[in-house]
Design an enzyme around this catalytic site. Structure first.
Site, mmCIF file in Angstrom:
data_model
loop_
_atom_site.group_PDB
_atom_site.id
_atom_site.type_symbol
_atom_site.label_atom_id
_atom_site.label_comp_id
_atom_site.label_asym_id
_atom_site.label_seq_id
_atom_site.Cartn_x
_atom_site.Cartn_y
_atom_site.Cartn_z
ATOM 1 N N ARG A 108 0.843 -1.204 0.000
ATOM 2 C CA ARG A 108 0.000 0.000 0.000
ATOM 3 C C ARG A 108 0.872 1.246 0.000
ATOM 4 O O ARG A 108 2.061 1.189 0.328
ATOM 5 C CB ARG A 108 -0.948 0.017 1.201
ATOM 6 C CG ARG A 108 -0.263 0.184 2.545
ATOM 7 C CD ARG A 108 -1.287 0.640 3.590
ATOM 8 N NE ARG A 108 -0.782 0.620 4.938
ATOM 9 C CZ ARG A 108 -0.103 1.612 5.517
ATOM 10 N NH1 ARG A 108 0.239 2.687 4.810
ATOM 11 N NH2 ARG A 108 0.277 1.523 6.768
ATOM 12 N N ASP A 212 9.745 8.177 11.405
ATOM 13 C CA ASP A 212 8.492 8.136 10.643
ATOM 14 C C ASP A 212 8.316 9.422 9.837
ATOM 15 O O ASP A 212 8.607 9.462 8.649
ATOM 16 C CB ASP A 212 7.328 7.888 11.614
ATOM 17 C CG ASP A 212 6.041 7.552 10.908
ATOM 18 O OD1 ASP A 212 5.913 7.851 9.724
ATOM 19 O OD2 ASP A 212 5.121 7.003 11.547
HETATM 20 O O1 LIG Z 1 3.435 6.482 8.039
HETATM 21 C C1 LIG Z 1 2.852 6.760 9.067
HETATM 22 O O2 LIG Z 1 2.794 7.883 9.469
HETATM 23 C C2 LIG Z 1 2.235 5.716 9.937
HETATM 24 O O3 LIG Z 1 2.954 5.689 11.103
HETATM 25 C C3 LIG Z 1 2.113 4.360 9.370
HETATM 26 O O4 LIG Z 1 1.807 4.340 8.025
HETATM 27 C C4 LIG Z 1 3.299 3.530 9.684
HETATM 28 O O5 LIG Z 1 4.441 4.020 9.055
HETATM 29 C C5 LIG Z 1 3.094 2.088 9.311
HETATM 30 O O6 LIG Z 1 1.849 1.653 9.726
HETATM 31 C C6 LIG Z 1 4.197 1.242 9.862
HETATM 32 O O7 LIG Z 1 4.004 0.867 11.157
#
Ligand SMILES: O=C(O)[C@H](O)[C@@H](O)[C@H](O)[C@H](O)CO
EC number: 3.1.1.17
Length: 313
Positions: A108, A212
């Site tokens: 995804r 992140d």
């Molecule tokens: O991208 C982000 O901000 C979210 O935290 C999620 O998309 C996580 O990266 C993913 O679920 C991995 O745990």
């Protein structure tokens, strides 16, 4: 001292927060709930709308149109129509489908950002099991401009935060599973990246958690949000040094942007993603406003559908 205050509801996975100057609003998503949010600081009003039944990875405004967004739904990049007020969203056009190969059918879309030239950069990730473990190496990074999509990188773990430094011609990019920040030479005019380097690894700097979200300030320094460690790391990419760490009131810190007219407030999303099988307590999933940062950020950019201003979306 930085003042941290929550805004609005607790989302499951709040992320991809973006400041839109045209509407003086913050847009962000609840990814697994496939819901787009708008927060207007001036009136303190939050509106939202359910988009679909696939994960909504991001939704950023289209330049010159206050009711059009480029968005990521599952593996599809689409144009949405939303007036920002009602709960009705129309899925107008599919711009492209990524990771269409059968081996990647369960991938995804995830991290995304519009660059200063109005081009969308967006990455993917492999499927996750019930414990949140992601199949590594299945993700890619793409750019989308004027409706056409180019793949730049493959073999990515979890494609996440992006930031652009036009003056220094650099792009910064997080692979959460690396875990750290890569630096590229960036040709914004042509949408090309080269000379990939490992800029900052959590291991080398002895930082807990996983990177992140990412944003950049006017001084060219980076702000990285960390999952699992309740922190935001302010990092100088030229010196390769951590400048400071901000401690947040909840562990899963997902995305970050500068906002308001002066671009001097940080807005940060968080998630209720489990850690070792346990969902963090309140205020997990809240969006936060961080004041007294005393630094200005780079603006957010809208997606340019066409070169001219009369964008036929
Ligand atoms: O991208 C982000 O901000 C979210 O935290 C999620 O998309 C996580 O990266 C993913 O679920 C991995 O745990």
């Amino acid at each position: 001292m930085i003042i941290i205050n929550p805004i609005g509801d607790n989302l499951q996975v709040g992320t991809r927060i973006h400041w839109d100057e045209a509407t003086r609003s913050l847009y962000y998503v609840d990814l697994p709930q496939s819901t787009i949010y708008r927060y207007k600081p001036a009136s303190n009003l939050i509106t939202k709308a359910k988009v679909g039944d696939q994960p909504l990875a991001f939704a950023f405004p289209v330049k010159g149109k206050t009711d059009r967004f480029i968005a990521g739904l599952g593996r599809n990049i689409v144009i949405l129509k939303w007036d920002g007020e009602t709960d009705s969203v129309c899925h107008c056009t599919t711009v492209c489908e990524v990771d269409a190969h059968p081996d990647k059918a369960k991938n995804r879309l995830n991290g995304a950002k519009v660059d200063p030239f109005g081009r969308l950069w967006v990455g993917t990730m492999g499927p996750q099991d019930e414990n949140g473990l992601t199949v590594p190496g299945l993700g890619s990074l793409y750019s989308v401009t004027k409706g056409s999509c180019t793949r730049h990188l493959s073999n990515i773990g979890i494609s996440n935060g992006l930031a652009f430094d036009v003056d220094n011609k650099k792009m910064y990019y997080i692979d959460t599973l690396f875990p750290g920040v890569y630096q590229f030479d960036y040709d914004g005019e042509h949408g090309e990246i080269s000379n990939q380097k490992e800029l900052f690894t959590f291991k080398k700097h002895d930082i807990q958690g996983l990177p992140d979200g990412l944003t950049i300030d006017r001084e060219g320094n980076l702000w990285v949000t960390a999952l699992q460690s309740a922190s935001i790391i302010h990092f100088d990419p030229k010196k390769g040094e951590v400048l400071k760490t901000i401690h947040m009131p909840t562990p899963q810190v997902t995305s970050i942007t500068f906002g308001n007219d002066k671009l001097n407030i940080l807005y940060v999303t968080t998630a209720k993603l489990p850690i070792d099988g346990k969902i963090p307590d309140e205020p997990a999933g809240c969006t936060f406003k961080l004041e007294n940062v005393h630094i200005k950020g780079a603006p957010g950019y809208s997606y340019k559908y066409k070169d001219d201003d009369d964008q036929a979306v």
